[in-house]
Every structure is written in structure tokens, then in C-alpha cells.
Design an enzyme around this catalytic site. Structure first.
Site, PDB file in Angstrom:
ATOM      1  N   GLY A 170      38.933  38.466  48.556  1.00 24.89           N
ATOM      2  CA  GLY A 170      37.692  38.283  47.813  1.00 24.89           C
ATOM      3  C   GLY A 170      37.066  39.616  47.438  1.00 24.89           C
ATOM      4  CB  CYS A 171      34.209  40.244  45.180  1.00 24.40           C
ATOM      5  SG  CYS A 171      33.037  41.514  44.705  1.00 24.40           S
TER       6      CYS A 171
END
Lengths: 82, 131
Positions: free
Chosen positions: A20-21
Site C-alpha cells: 500500500g501507499c
């Protein structure tokens, strides 16, 4: 060019799939730091934000985004080190 | 001029830790110098017992499942990545003293300093943020 051809000509493949970011750009930075100017890094990611974030990262780091391939929920970015 | 990002983490909860490290890590990946000043409720983020002290606010608890589903890394991994990226972690000495905590209570690599140190750094920053 298909994905296999792109990967085959890369100097480095960084797989940030499933992350994920902000991890895709964190991994991208770590990877590209190991290359020489002009070499090619292929970055794989599945984070949907990476479609906008990787171009923004390239813009700030003065590398060149040569190609983006999108398909099957995966994004492949071809980055030439500046 | 070098790119510089100055962040204050003063809010409570796990939310603040995620917001702070997300932006800090992206900044470092974009070749910026990054420093984070941990103060007040943000101080436990860099405490050795941080993972057990930091909770999501009750109204944000449903996010935990979403974090797991979208593979958002746990905070200790984000802190490791931050240290690897050369991000400066500055604990507010005044808050440390007010809580009666000691330097040994904090994770390795944390600096201890006050408002003027942060401002001296932040004066030259293009981006300043408070979480």
C-alpha cells in the site's frame, strides 16, 4: 512491447505488488539508487494510487517515465534513471 | 536549494502515526530531507512501547480491517523504513521531561531537542505540516 519483453530489458525489476501507499515509491527510490544514470528500472505495483503517484515521484526525482502498462490490477512502470 | 519537509506530529492515536509516516516516507522517496518533531500526544509514536500505546480512535476502528486488506504496513515497519531513508526523528525534550520518560524509553535513532531546533530546520523548509 509486452510485459515480458519490458522486464527482460530492465537493469532492475522492483516488485512492489501488494504494497500500500507509500511503499511503492519508497521501494522505487531504494531500487533506483542502486542504478547508474540511463539504466532502466521496472517497477511493479498494485496500489491504485501508484498510477498517479509514480509519475509524481518521477517528476520530483528527475527520472523519466518511459512507459506505463496497466492490466489485471497490476501496473508496470518503466523508469529511466536521470 | 535542497528540498526540505518539516513535520510536527502532535496528535494522538495510531492515525497520527500513519498520516505522519506516509507523508514523511513519500517525501524522502522524492529526495527531500525530512524531519519529524514528535510532541504532546504524538510523542508515544517513537516510544519503545509505541505499538501497544497507539490505538485507533473508536470511530476509526473499522479502518483496521481496511488497513489489513490494503496491506498498509504496521507502524514499526514504517519507522524502520523512515530510519533507513535518513528521516530525522526528533522527540520534544519538554514533553519527554513533563511525562517523566527517559531517553532509554525511546527507539534507537531518536534525537531530543526543543522548539528552536525544529524551527531552525523548518525555516528552510518548503513544506511544513502538522498532524
Amino acid at each position: 512491447m509486452n510485459v515480458q519483453e519490458i522486464v527482460a530489458k530492465a537493469d532492475l525489476v522492483v516488485d512492489a505488488s501488494g504494497l500500500g501507499c507509500p511503499m511503492p515509491v519508497v521501494r522505487a527510490k531504494k531500487g533506483i539508487d542502486t542504478l547508474q544514470s540511463g539504466q532502466i528500472m521496472v517497477l511493479k505495483a498494485t496500489d491504485r494510487g501508484s498510477l498517479k503517484d509514480v509519475p509524481a515521484w518521477v517528476q520530483q526525482t528527475r527520472h523519466t517515465l518511459e512507459e506505463v502498462v496497466e492490466g489485471d490490477g497490476e501496473y508496470i512502470f518503466v523508469v529511466r534513471k536521470g | 536549494m535542497a528540498k526540505r519537509v518539516a513535520i510536527i506530529a502532535s496528535g494522538g492515536g495510531l492515525e497520527t502515526a500513519y498520516k505522519t509516516f506516509n507523508i514523511a516516507l513519500a517525501g524522502a522517496a522524492m529526495d527531500a530531507e525530512v524531519a519529524i518533531f514528535f510532541t504532546f500526544e504524538g510523542l508515544p509514536i517513537v516510544h519503545k512501547q509505541g505499538p501497544s500505546m497507539l490505538k485507533l480512535k473508536p470511530e476509526n476502528e473499522p479502518m483496521a480491517e481496511g488497513f489489513a486488506r490494503t496491506n498498509v504496513p504496521p507502524i514499526d515497519q514504517l519507522i524502520e523504513a523512515a530510519k533507513e531513508s535518513g528521516i530525522r526523528l526528533i522527540a520534544c525534550q519538554m514533553t519527554v521531561d513533563a511525562l517523566g520518560w527517559k531517553a532509554d524509553d525511546f527507539i534507537d535513532g531518536v534525537e531530543f531537542a526543543g522548539a528552536a531546533t525544529f524551527l531552525d530546520y523548518a525555516m528552510e523548509a518548503q513544506v511544513t505540516l502538522n498532524f
